[in-house]
Structures are given as structure tokens and as C-alpha cells.
Scaffold this motif. Structure first.
Motif, PDB file in Angstrom:
ATOM      1  N   GLU A   1      40.615  45.167  35.774  1.00  0.00           N
ATOM      2  CA  GLU A   1      40.723  43.762  36.158  1.00  0.00           C
ATOM      3  C   GLU A   1      39.479  43.415  36.959  1.00  0.00           C
ATOM      4  N   ASN A   2      38.650  42.499  36.428  1.00  0.00           N
ATOM      5  CA  ASN A   2      37.405  42.100  37.093  1.00  0.00           C
ATOM      6  C   ASN A   2      36.546  43.306  37.470  1.00  0.00           C
ATOM      7  N   ASN A   3      36.354  44.209  36.503  1.00  0.00           N
ATOM      8  CA  ASN A   3      35.553  45.425  36.681  1.00  0.00           C
ATOM      9  C   ASN A   3      36.097  46.386  37.738  1.00  0.00           C
TER      10      ASN A   3
ATOM     11  N   ARG B   1      42.670  49.252  38.205  1.00  0.00           N
ATOM     12  CA  ARG B   1      43.880  49.060  39.006  1.00  0.00           C
ATOM     13  C   ARG B   1      45.022  49.883  38.408  1.00  0.00           C
TER      14      ARG B   1
END
Length: 151
Positions: free
Chosen positions: A72-74, A77
């Protein structure tokens, strides 16, 4: 005579389909190092009919959970999943960097060459349940790391 053999074969095949079970292949757990309290378990799970894994447990861990890794966004997670969906007849792959079983609060290190027992509880739409006993081999730290080791 031939008719009765054919009939017996057909009946035995139909009985086999009625009692088909979840199949787990290539189950393995990543070895740990001293003081490491968590590791992942990986495998392929195929259910004969649509269902979902609703629980996982292992005597080697105080806590056993279904987890998912995602970008998630580099940022990688990880989150716990309440259930893991199993589509009918389609293999679901649990692998490093994706879906996996997290073994936490380990009671002792797990070393290459050992076998880790796991139990998966699969629930179907009719609320019937099946417990699948898995024997996962422990592989060394270099095994398909997938970019995450839980320390």
C-alpha cells in the motif's frame, strides 16, 4: 458380472465425491533464529466446495492467525484476516509476501528438518465444518523469503 463391476465402480466414485475433503499441498514453515517469537506457514489449499478457513491453530505457538501481506503506497503492510475464502476446486496459495498463517508467541524455536503440526478449520455455507490436520516441514531461513521475516 461386468454390469455389477461397473455399477460398483460408479457407486464408489460417487461416494468419493460426497466425502471429498480439503487438500493441503506443499506445507512448510520458515525456520526461526534464537529469540525469534514468530514465523509464517505457507501451503496450497484446495476445497472440493466453496468454504472458508475460519480458524488455525498449532501447538508450537501461543497465537495462530491467518494473515495477508500487501503493498500500500510502496509500504508492505500485514493484517490479520478473520477468514480465508476457499473457492470450490481452486487452489489458494499461501506464500511469503502474500497470504499466510502466522505462528506467534512461539513456545520454542523451529529448526530446519522439524515438522510443525497445524490444524485448519474449514466452514462451508451449510455451517458444516471440517478440521484439516497439516504436517508442515520446516525450511531454512533462505527459503523463499518474500521480503519479510517477523522478529
Amino acid at each position: 458380472m461386468k454390469k455389477s463391476l461397473v455399477l460398483a465402480s460408479v457407486l464408489s466414485l460417487s461416494c468419493g465425491f460426497a466425502s471429498a475433503q480439503v487438500v493441503v499441498k506443499d506445507a512448510w514453515v520458515r525456520a526461526t533464529v534464537a529469540q525469534q517469537k514468530a514465523t509464517g506457514a505457507f501451503m496450497q489449499i484446495t476445497a472440493p466446495r466453496a468454504g472458508r478457513v475460519v480458524a488455525a491453530k498449532s501447538p508450537v505457538a501461543g497465537v495462530t492467525e491467518l494473515h495477508e501481506m500487501s503493498m500500500e503506497n510502496n509500504v508492505m503492510r500485514m493484517r490479520a484476516l478473520p477468514v480465508l475464502d476457499l473457492p470450490a476446486g481452486k487452489a489458494v496459495e499461501l506464500k511469503p509476501g502474500g497470504l499466510h498463517v502466522m505462528l506467534m508467541d512461539l513456545k520454542a524455536p523451529v529448526a530446519e528438518g522439524q515438522t510443525v503440526p497445524l490444524s485448519l478449520t474449514v466452514e462451508y455455507a451449510d455451517k458444516s465444518r471440517e478440521t484439516v490436520e497439516v504436517k508442515a516441514s520446516v525450511r531454512g531461513l533462505g527459503a523463499a523469503t518474500g521480503g519479510h521475516d517477523h522478529h
